[in-house]
Design a protein around this motif. Structure first.
Motif: not given
Length: 717
Positions: A531-556
């Motif tokens: 990103r322009v701020s220097g952090g990679s999008t790899q592995h961590k992705g983008v962390i939302p400012d406001i989180e909404i739960p999801t049905r998707i299993d992040k462990t899989r």
């Protein structure tokens, strides 16, 4: 062949399999007649494969983004990964087999440097031998009659054996396989099948797998071995055999014709990675990411079991003429048991560019104090561009950025107060489109950094000073937002240009290139996004400012769920404008969101679904007792019906009287490709509500002479 003759053949096969197991005291030079007619011919490496192996080793060491040498430690890791690929559920090999392999474990690294493939092929041949023995055993038990299996004991079976110990010997494996058969029979009985149908289904399944085992090819062993090797660098680096390379991209082939799904091998299964927006599977609505395909049936024909098949052969089976129907039997990603399957009929078609196009909507909301807000919503399924039309000089060629610019113009004409960009399930696409799309919302400036394996950094820039939209902005993401979506969302967040709302993105922040070999091709990771701020999008992705739960299993699902994924890291930031500082209002925005969440029936129902799915996923075993299993099955099905009826109640619709009625309705909905949803889903509406809160808070802050209004702030910088 009569039942009696088939039973006799099975018994002969079992005796010969047991004799063969006794004869093979070392995992080398195997050749065995397993039943009365078939002979397993051990596969052997070719000179071309050895040369390709040497080239792959050189490319990995000197051109891959990850600096990783071929060492004794790596040798052991390759060995483990190879066995995981060949026997990931630890249902074929025994500890005795592992002891015989122990001398090979530390030798693979040096052998792979110099193209000595025989150790890997020796392991492959033993595993194929054991697969044949196991399948013969299972078929023998089935021929004895599934009615002889005992379902009254308190036995249970482990659902995921990937971390379990290998069984000690053949006798222990026999006991495990009887449990596996019981589990399969129980699941089908609970789904309403009679014993004759179950016997036929299981016989066809295991006979199909047995046929594939006998037909093992040298290329199968080589591809499996090379992918265990290349996977040490990262999960997106892989070897393509010559046959795969002829199509090159199985993913692209399926994206453009067939069902519109990206598939990959997952141990003995073929797994859905993602659906192509606008494709037949996406429109049909039942198939989902992480579903595993069990069988494929052509229209009017019996299903073909594809467990254990090569990926390219499964792809060939799924392809077919446009407007024809293919039926997939899948294990849903939410299933707690691999024997709980669903049948999905999909009409084949091409994925048309216009069906992937960005689209718009308008929602009207009331904020605090009775203020009315009009919010525009732009949904972007993928980052697309009609390259052929572009190259031909067509001034009206379609692209994400051109379409979104037009939609913004139309929404502004409608007088919208704010804009929501929906990137949920957007798996990426054309990088330059992500770069250009950021440019619609900022003045000139960098959008993404690309770091190569030699540590040089390239910065992509928006060089167009014009801004299509300078008002308040919310970007919706979920776990399936990946690659180019993450670049756009990350840039909007870094510039303070808008808020990211939803769930953590996929985390795919690497770039691959395909390089030809003397034999096949190597897809290799050569660079990484930052990103322009220097952090990679790899592995961590983008962390939302406001989180909404999801049905998707992040462990899989997600980059951090993949073995040997490149880690998150950061480089120096590049100078960029900060359009707005949300720190003064973000806590209040989260508070208001959580208050709506706690009082909203829709959010409450979503949380109930998530909790239910988590509870099911947490089960590591299932009972093999018929009464216990039936009770558990009924409880699960009743919960599913309760959740479905709660959702219908929210919509003012009549509840389903039974599960059969629910299933019929779901099949009807999935088959209706022309259905429209008159009401935007509540996650989009919540994005709009957050936008309304943002507008209200921004107005309040501006009234006390704080220079925070969006337009004014953008102009000032």
């Amino acid at each position: 062949m009569t039942i009696a003759e088939r039973k006799m053949t099975r018994r002969i096969g079992l005796c010969r399999a047991m004799t063969a197991a006794l004869l093979f005291s070392a995992p080398f030079g195997l050749q065995a007649k397993i039943d009365g007619s078939e002979v397993y011919e051990p596969v052997a490496p070719t000179i071309d494969q050895a040369r390709a192996n040497i080239l792959i080793a050189r490319q990995l060491q000197f051109t891959h983004f990850r600096d990783l040498g071929i060492s004794n430690e790596l040798s052991g890791d390759v060995f483990d990964a190879y066995l995981d690929y060949l026997d990931g559920q630890r249902i074929y090999l025994t500890q005795d087999d592992l002891k015989k392999f122990s001398q090979i474990r530390t030798q693979l690294g040096s052998a792979l440097k110099t193209g000595q493939l025989q150790p890997g092929f020796d392991i492959y041949n033993v595993v194929q031998q054991r697969i044949i023995e196991r399948l013969q055993f299972a078929l023998g038990v089935i021929d004895e009659g599934i009615d002889k299996l005992d379902f009254s004991s308190d036995q249970s079976i482990l659902l995921d054996r990937s971390e379990a110990d290998w069984e000690a010997d053949t006798k222990a494996l026999d006991a495990l396989w009887i449990k596996r058969l019981k589990n399969a029979v129980l699941a089908q009985r609970l789904n309403g099948s009679d014993d004759e149908t179950i016997t036929d289904n299981l016989t066809r399944r295991y006979e199909g797998q047995l046929k594939r085992a006998y037909q093992a090819r040298s290329e199968d062993a080589f591809q499996a071995y090379m992918n265990a090797f290349t996977g040490m660098w990262d999960p997106h680096t892989s070897y393509f055999s010559p046959r795969t390379s002829e199509n090159f991209n199985i993913n692209m082939s399926l994206s453009l014709e067939g069902i519109g799904a990206v598939l990959q091998s997952d141990n003995e299964y073929t797994k859905v990675v993602r659906l192509v927006p606008g494709g037949p599977a996406s429109q049909q609505g039942q198939l989902g990411p992480a579903d595993r395909i069990v069988s494929v049936a052509q229209e009017g024909e019996k299903p073909v079991n594809v467990i254990g098949w090569r990926l390219d052969e499964v792809v060939d089976l799924i392809r077919g003429p446009r407007n024809s129907v293919v039926t997939l039997e899948v294990i849903p990603s939410s299933a707690t048991d691999e024997t709980l399957t669903e049948t999905i009929a999909i009409t084949r078609d091409e994925v048309k560019l216009e069906e992937q196009s960005a689209s718009k909507d308008v929602i009207h909301l009331k904020g605090d104090g009775g203020t009315d807000y009009t919010v525009g919503v732009i949904t972007i399924p993928t980052f697309y561009a009609d390259f052929q039309a572009m190259q031909a000089g067509d001034p009206d060629y379609k692209s994400t950025t051109r379409d979104v610019r037009q939609l913004i113009s139309e929404l502004e004409a409608d007088g919208v107060d704010g804009l929501v960009i929906d990137l949920r399930n957007n798996g990426g696409g054309a990088l330059h489109e992500a770069n250009d799309l950021v440019g619609l919302f900022i003045d000139e400036g960098p959008t993404v950094q690309i770091r190569n394996s030699n540590n040089t950094v390239q910065v992509l820039n928006d060089e167009d000073p014009s801004v299509a939209y300078d008002g308040p902005l919310v970007v919706l993401t979920n776990r399936m937002s990946a690659s180019a979506s993450e670049i756009f969302a990350g840039a909007i967040q870094d510039y303070g240009r808008g808020l990211v709302v939803g769930s953590q993105t996929f985390g795919k922040g690497t770039v691959q290139a395909v390089r030809p070999l003397n034999h096949g091709q190597l897809k290799i990771t050569q660079s990484k996004f930052y990103r322009v701020s220097g952090g990679s999008t790899q592995h961590k992705g983008v962390i939302p400012d406001i989180e909404i739960p999801t049905r998707i299993d992040k462990t899989r699902i997600g980059e951090d769920a993949l073995d040997h994924a490149l880690p998150w890291d950061q480089i120096e930031a590049v100078p960029h404008t900060r359009y707005f500082d949300f720190s003064g209002i973000i806590d209040e925005l989260r508070k208001r969101h959580e208050e709506r969440f706690s009082s909203s029936p829709e959010f409450s129902l979503l949380q109930k679904e998530i909790d239910f799915l988590k509870e099911q996923r947490a089960q590591d075993s299932v009972s093999l007792n018929m009464d216990t299993r039936k009770s558990q099955h009924e409880q699960i099905e009743q919960t599913r019906l309760t959740i479905a009826n709660a959702r219908r109640e929210l919509r003012g619709e009549e509840p389903f009287a039974s599960l059969d009625e629910l299933d019929d309705w779901q099949d009807q909905q999935a088959a209706d490709l022309d259905k429209t949803d008159e009401e935007l889903d509540f996650v989009i509406r919540e994005g709009g509500q957050i936008m309304a809160d943002m507008l209200k808070l921004d107005s309040q802050m501006a009234s006390i002479d704080e220079p925070t209004q969006f337009a004014a702030q953008a102009q000032a910088q």
